[in-house]
Design an enzyme around this catalytic site. Structure first.
Site, PDB file in Angstrom:
ATOM      1  N   SER A   1       9.409  14.478  21.329  1.00 33.55           N
ATOM      2  CA  SER A   1       9.635  14.019  22.698  1.00 33.55           C
ATOM      3  C   SER A   1       8.438  13.202  23.161  1.00 33.55           C
ATOM      4  O   SER A   1       7.286  13.558  22.860  1.00 33.55           O
ATOM      5  CB  SER A   1       9.822  15.234  23.620  1.00 33.55           C
TER       6      SER A   1
ATOM      7  N   ARG B   1       2.854  12.344  37.937  1.00 31.79           N
ATOM      8  CA  ARG B   1       3.876  13.105  38.646  1.00 31.79           C
ATOM      9  C   ARG B   1       3.734  13.078  40.169  1.00 31.79           C
ATOM     10  O   ARG B   1       4.734  12.958  40.880  1.00 31.79           O
ATOM     11  CB  ARG B   1       3.929  14.552  38.134  1.00 31.79           C
TER      12      ARG B   1
ATOM     13  N   ASP C   1      19.108  12.465  28.956  1.00 31.35           N
ATOM     14  CA  ASP C   1      18.961  13.659  29.792  1.00 31.35           C
ATOM     15  C   ASP C   1      19.242  13.365  31.260  1.00 31.35           C
ATOM     16  O   ASP C   1      20.042  14.066  31.902  1.00 31.35           O
ATOM     17  CB  ASP C   1      17.545  14.239  29.654  1.00 31.35           C
TER      18      ASP C   1
ATOM     19  N   ASP D   1       5.797  19.981  34.040  1.00 28.72           N
ATOM     20  CA  ASP D   1       6.244  18.944  34.965  1.00 28.72           C
ATOM     21  C   ASP D   1       7.076  19.498  36.116  1.00 28.72           C
ATOM     22  O   ASP D   1       7.006  18.991  37.240  1.00 28.72           O
ATOM     23  CB  ASP D   1       7.028  17.867  34.223  1.00 28.72           C
TER      24      ASP D   1
END
Length: 409
Positions: A186, A103, A21, A132
């Protein structure tokens, strides 16, 4: 936020994993924005070799000076995980916030690199359906109100894994064989946890298949003999395991090893995303679960009842702020100040029993203990507590209940 003006973007710092990605995003940025790209890969203890990310970035034409790979493990645990653990934070009562807490640190470093390199924007690979994107961008704007953020999943026309692979192959971007077709689920990993979402986990009625678990051994196959450990705390933070002093990241790493062996820290959860939908995920937080149990154990004998109960009332709000991406917001910092003040006397040692998926506190001691055996004993307390005092205490607390009963009878 609207998409940035393409003509105004000359350099972008991309949060880069080296996976399919973000490698597609790297090439897409070069083509779409006709800009220079700087990649940043954070070592947060995800347990993967990070040098392949450098090789892939160089394959995309990046010079060495535009490739950043930083070891942030100690900062991650010391300045983000440990402060969060002081609050006993669990989102919706269960989730130890492993993805959420990573994050703001990644974003902090993205902003720093943008300033160091004179970049106009940062970019991330979060999708438009998840949390996210919110976490990255709220943190970015809190740290630099003028930064531009590029979110390719909200801009491009690539709407599926198949389309992504086709786009990559058309540009000779290597696609790993295990990425051909749609992956079964994922994952996201760091020193605190591994999360798995999507595909085989999307039906909340179906049990998580064994092959999804990567961080913990099956509790049913864990050792038949329990293992006892101790964790020492100073001012609310862990400082030693089994009497051996350790740095924050080293301590959590060792607890992860113990938790894996005993199958501790598995969580199958349907949670409420900030963007509005429910999501089913499977989380593995082996060391974090042990640590969280130990922290509550040392608080149980060192915190006053009023402070402890107030902390428990504040915790859901604090956890929600982190989950929703407000780590750098003033309300989180206000709560943190109160939480940190509560930890001044939270020092001592906790003994835990690890056994087949469970981490149980079985002992605790502290030089700051508020536990008084003399007051609670069932034997003669030598006048420490006059049981007759309880009669007046009960009468005063019952007064309003008696008045209500008399009125309503």
């Amino acid at each position: 936020m609207p998409s940035p003006d393409k003509s105004a973007i000359k350099k972008v710092v991309l949060s880069y994993s080296g996976g399919l990605d973000t490698t597609v995003i790297l090439k897409w940025l070069q083509e779409t924005y006709d800009c220079e790209v700087v990649t940043f890969t954070a070592d947060l203890g995800q347990g993967e070799e990070l040098e392949p990310a450098r090789a892939k970035a160089k394959l995309m034409g990046l010079a060495d000076e535009n490739i950043y790979i930083d070891d942030l493990r100690e900062e991650f645990v010391r300045d983000f995980i440990f402060p969060m653990m002081r609050a006993n934070a669990r989102y919706e009562g269960d989730y130890l916030l492993g993805t959420s807490i990573a994050r703001p640190l990644i974003t902090k470093r993205l902003i720093e690199i943008a300033r160091e390199t004179g970049a106009d924007a940062i970019a991330h690979g979060a999708t438009g359906k998840g949390n996210d994107q919110v976490r990255f961008e709220l943190s970015a704007y809190a740290l630099d109100p003028n930064i531009k953020v590029i979110a390719p999943w909200r801009e491009w026309e690539l709407t599926s894994r198949t389309a992504l692979i086709a786009w990559a192959e058309a540009r000779q971007i290597p696609v790993a064989k295990d990425k051909r077709g749609e992956s079964p689920f994922s994952t996201d990993a760091n020193l605190l946890h591994t999360s798995s979402e999507g595909k085989v986990l999307e039906d909340p009625w179906e049990e998580t298949p064994d092959y999804v678990y990567s961080r913990t051994d099956n509790p049913e196959d864990a050792p038949d003999l329990a293992e006892y450990i101790t964790i020492d705390f100073e001012r609310g933070d862990g400082v030693a395991l089994n009497g051996t002093a350790m740095s924050p990241a080293t301590l959590l790493t060792e607890l992860n090893t113990l938790g894996k062996r005993h199958g501790i820290g598995r969580l199958d959860l349907v949670e409420n995303r900030f963007v509005g939908m429910k999501s089913r995920g499977m989380y593995e937080t082996p060391g974090g679960e042990i640590y969280a149990r130990a922290h509550r154990g040392i608080e149980s004998i060192t915190l006053d009842r009023g402070a402890a109960h107030l902390k428990d009332e504040l915790m859901p709000k604090y956890a929600e702020l982190i989950y929703n991406g407000f780590w750098f917001a003033p309300e989180r910092e206000m709560l943190q100040a109160a939480i940190d003040l509560s930890q001044v006397k939270v020092s001592g040692t906790v003994r835990l029993k690890l056994y087949k998926g469970m981490a149980s506190v079985v002992g605790r001691k502290s030089p700051n203990s508020l536990y008084s055996e003399r007051h609670v004993t069932f034997e003669d307390d030598a006048g420490a507590y006059d049981q007759k005092d309880a009669a007046g205490f009960i009468k005063l607390n019952a007064l309003r209940l008696r008045l209500l009963a008399q009125r309503d009878r």
